[in-house]
Design an enzyme around this catalytic site. Structure first.
Site, PDB file in Angstrom:
ATOM      1  CB  SER A 177      -4.379 -68.762  -1.746  1.00 49.01           C
ATOM      2  OG  SER A 177      -3.500 -68.169  -0.826  1.00 49.01           O
TER       3      SER A 177
ATOM      4  CG  ASN B  87       2.057 -57.857  -2.795  1.00 48.60           C
ATOM      5  OD1 ASN B  87       1.299 -58.687  -2.282  1.00 48.60           O
ATOM      6  ND2 ASN B  87       1.759 -56.576  -2.866  1.00 48.60           N
TER       7      ASN B  87
ATOM      8  CB  THR C 271      -1.389 -86.062 -46.701  1.00 47.61           C
ATOM      9  OG1 THR C 271      -1.932 -86.522 -47.932  1.00 47.61           O
ATOM     10  CG2 THR C 271       0.136 -86.130 -46.724  1.00 47.61           C
ATOM     11  CG  HIS C 272      -5.598 -84.438 -46.999  1.00 48.93           C
ATOM     12  ND1 HIS C 272      -6.077 -83.161 -46.869  1.00 48.93           N
ATOM     13  CD2 HIS C 272      -4.484 -84.340 -47.785  1.00 48.93           C
ATOM     14  CE1 HIS C 272      -5.312 -82.325 -47.554  1.00 48.93           C
ATOM     15  NE2 HIS C 272      -4.324 -83.015 -48.101  1.00 48.93           N
TER      16      HIS C 272
ATOM     17  CB  SER D  47     -17.519-102.185 -22.225  1.00 47.83           C
ATOM     18  OG  SER D  47     -18.922-102.164 -22.117  1.00 47.83           O
TER      19      SER D  47
ATOM     20  CE  LYS E  41     -15.555-101.324 -27.400  1.00 44.26           C
ATOM     21  NZ  LYS E  41     -16.425-100.201 -27.093  1.00 44.26           N
TER      22      LYS E  41
ATOM     23  CG  ASN F 191     -13.462 -99.318 -24.563  1.00 37.19           C
ATOM     24  OD1 ASN F 191     -13.628 -99.731 -25.706  1.00 37.19           O
ATOM     25  ND2 ASN F 191     -14.406 -99.376 -23.636  1.00 37.19           N
TER      26      ASN F 191
ATOM     27  CD  GLU G  75     -11.357 -93.276 -25.797  1.00 34.50           C
ATOM     28  OE1 GLU G  75     -11.957 -93.676 -26.793  1.00 34.50           O
ATOM     29  OE2 GLU G  75     -11.630 -93.680 -24.645  1.00 34.50           O
TER      30      GLU G  75
ATOM     31  CE1 TYR H 203      -0.358 -60.505  -5.520  1.00 36.84           C
ATOM     32  CE2 TYR H 203      -1.941 -59.200  -4.282  1.00 36.84           C
ATOM     33  CZ  TYR H 203      -1.466 -60.428  -4.702  1.00 36.84           C
ATOM     34  OH  TYR H 203      -2.107 -61.584  -4.321  1.00 36.84           O
TER      35      TYR H 203
ATOM     36  CD  GLN I 122      -5.375 -65.952  -3.203  1.00 32.58           C
ATOM     37  OE1 GLN I 122      -4.732 -65.299  -2.403  1.00 32.58           O
ATOM     38  NE2 GLN I 122      -6.597 -66.361  -2.955  1.00 32.58           N
TER      39      GLN I 122
ATOM     40  CE  LYS J 225       0.041 -68.202  -5.584  1.00 33.79           C
ATOM     41  NZ  LYS J 225      -0.681 -67.080  -6.245  1.00 33.79           N
TER      42      LYS J 225
HETATM   43  N1  ARG Z   1      -1.981 -65.399  -1.574  1.00 37.46           N
HETATM   44  C1  ARG Z   1      -1.643 -64.297  -2.414  1.00 37.46           C
HETATM   45  C2  ARG Z   1      -1.352 -64.724  -3.841  1.00 37.46           C
HETATM   46  O1  ARG Z   1      -1.331 -65.848  -4.079  1.00 37.46           O
HETATM   47  C3  ARG Z   1      -0.430 -63.604  -1.900  1.00 37.46           C
HETATM   48  C4  ARG Z   1      -0.799 -62.651  -0.870  1.00 37.46           C
HETATM   49  C5  ARG Z   1      -0.774 -61.277  -1.289  1.00 37.46           C
HETATM   50  N2  ARG Z   1      -1.852 -60.697  -0.604  1.00 37.46           N
HETATM   51  C6  ARG Z   1      -2.022 -59.387  -0.437  1.00 37.46           C
HETATM   52  N3  ARG Z   1      -3.051 -59.018   0.195  1.00 37.46           N
HETATM   53  N4  ARG Z   1      -1.162 -58.530  -0.880  1.00 37.46           N
HETATM   54  O2  ARG Z   1      -1.170 -63.904  -4.682  1.00 37.46           O
END
Ligand code: ARG
Length: 505
Positions: free
Chosen positions: A59, A146, A191-192, A313, A319, A321, A326, A353, A358, A361
């Site tokens: 990660s 965790n 409206t509309h 453009s 143009k 734009n 957008e 967990y 993961q 993120k």
């Molecule tokens: N990188 C993991 C996450 O983002 C955290 C690690 C937990 N890994 C584990 N094997 N318990 O959740």
């Protein structure tokens, strides 16, 4: 993507390099290491992690973003370990000093990543151990990644939500600026997407200020659930060490501590809540986008967007734009997608967990960056757009905007609203046949439709009069709009962005 701070960008690229090429000079112990696995958890493994697995599970390419929070959390953990007498005062001091050195390396973009770094947590611990020796191995006492990652995310969100609030406030400021400047501009309200009734342009701008105020409120509400300290939950069951979790919380400025260790390592509700709040912000910005695109079109011409915020453009020389609105409108789908991705990832996950978590993120980081960027660019664009008063003044003169005024006039004369509605509807139909506007009707035209019309009805037929009569709280009459404008200005200044909570670390 949001342009992140310099160190972060470099960290990101170095992490990629490390993953792809694995520069030899970054391999600290590999020549001496005789273990089958070079992972900190490698004790029970007979084989090295396959390179595909290493790549698939890592990660680091995205959680490097948490390095500040990871180190802040680790420093608090060190102090808690010292308080629990797991670390001596000297050990604690050495460890904190080491963590600070690691932080400096990140900030200066010279953190040496290693191929075995699975995530930001491992990278920090590995580097700390390189810098301070075997003492580094004590950092993870009573802690699991965790609860560590749950803490990092919460710290990160606390930091970033404050920045987002400031950004929203700046956009509100730009909208308020226009509201103030256009208190005398009457426009057709829709409206509309059909002309409906006259409103003040300031009233229209203020509608967006209201939406954004609720958006900030939602972020605030979410913050109360983000602001809970999970460390000390261990992998899922809690910890054997006498860690004073309330002390850790105090050090990190958390008002609350999680009550259930299983929940603490499994919970990502707060991520979903943030994504939901971000989705609503984007929905609002997307509605604003649509109006900016429409209003700047040749068909409306109500506003002119600043040249510096438009693009041309490659083929059509004439143009100009509205690509920024957008794109904001387009990016809304991306943020909704992130919300759905995390909700779906969580659905059906057993406690506690699971590595699936993961996957929270990238959607979260991208959604935050997208909203921060959109809010930032809009506060500048809105500030600079030009309102074409002449075009708006012309537009307000047509489209039967005053039909409701006439119906309400008849109500005042004792006719039921439903009947009055029918009478005025027929008048509109007559006008349409003659290609006329209501204000072009004569008194006898009106009286033909209903004998209840008197000459005073003719005076009703001005947009300004219609506006002045909407004098109840929340209406578009100028004094009401001025009152709301002042109230919003005050509210915005009063709700100065939440100060980052006491970060004693
Ligand atoms: N990188 C993991 C996450 O983002 C955290 C690690 C937990 N890994 C584990 N094997 N318990 O959740």
């Amino acid at each position: 993507m949001r342009s992140s701070s310099q160190p972060s960008r470099a960290v990101k690229s170095s992490s990629r390099t490390a993953r792809a090429a694995g520069p030899k000079r970054l391999l600290p112990t590999s020549t001496r290491d005789t273990r089958p696995s070079n992972k900190p958890w490698g004790g029970r493994f007979r084989e090295k992690t396959h390179v595909l697995v290493e790549r698939f599970t890592s990660s680091l390419p995205f959680d490097w973003k948490l390095f500040e929070q990871d180190i802040r959390g680790s420093i608090a953990h060190c102090k808690t370990l010292e308080r629990a007498k797991v670390l001596s005062q000297q050990e604690c001091r050495t460890m904190i000093h080491g963590l600070e050195r690691v932080r400096t390396e990140f900030r200066k973009e010279c953190f040496p990543f290693a191929p075995e770094d699975e995530d930001i947590h491992m990278a920090v611990e590995r580097r700390l151990t390189q810098l301070i020796g075997p003492l580094g191995g004590k950092l993870h006492t009573g802690r699991s990644r965790n609860d560590q990652v749950a803490l990092d995310l919460r710290l990160y969100l606390r930091d970033v939500l404050g920045t987002l609030e400031t950004g929203i406030q700046a956009l509100q400021g730009s909208l308020l600026g226009h509201a103030k400047k256009h208190l005398d501009v009457t426009m057709p309200g829709y409206t509309h997407l059909q002309r409906a009734q006259p409103v003040l342009l300031a009233h229209h701008w203020l509608a967006y200020v209201e939406m954004l105020e609720r958006d900030k409120g939602r972020l605030h509400d979410t913050l109360s659930r983000v602001d809970v300290m999970p460390l000390g939950s261990g992998a899922l069951a809690g910890t054997n060490y006498c860690l004073d979790r309330f002390f850790t919380a105090k050090l990190l400025g958390f008002p609350h501590v999680t009550r259930n260790s299983i929940d603490a390592v499994s919970d990502r509700d707060f991520v979903v809540e943030v994504l939901a709040s971000l989705s609503i912000i984007m929905m609002h910005l997307s509605r604003l986008s649509e109006e900016l695109v429409l209003w700047s079109s040749q068909e409306f011409r109500f506003i002119e967007l600043p040249d510096g915020f438009c693009t041309g453009s490659s083929m059509m020389p004439q143009k100009k734009n509205p690509d920024v609105p957008e794109l904001v409108r387009g990016k809304t789908g991306r943020v909704y997608g992130h919300l759905l991705a995390v909700l779906t990832m969580l659905k059906g996950l057993p406690l506690s967990y699971n590595r699936d978590l993961q996957e929270d993120k990238e959607p979260l980081f991208d959604a935050i960056d997208t909203v921060l960027d959109s809010v930032e660019i809009y506060s500048e664009l809105v500030k600079r757009l030009r309102v074409r008063r002449d075009v708006i003044a012309q537009a307000v003169g047509s489209g039967f905007l005053l039909a409701t005024e006439l119906a309400d006039y008849l109500v005042m004369k004792g006719i039921s609203f439903r009947e009055a509605h029918g009478i005025v509807g027929r008048l509109v139909r007559t006008c349409l046949g003659k290609n006329q506007e209501l204000h072009e009707l004569t008194l006898s035209d009106l009286q033909e439709a209903s004998p209840h019309f008197g000459s005073d009805a003719l005076h009703l037929l001005t947009p300004e009069g219609a506006i002045a009569r909407k004098a109840q709280f929340g209406g578009t009459a100028r004094h009401q709009v001025e009152t709301q404008l002042k109230a919003m200005e005050k509210a915005i200044h009063a709700s100065a962005p939440r100060k980052a909570l006491a970060a004693s670390l």
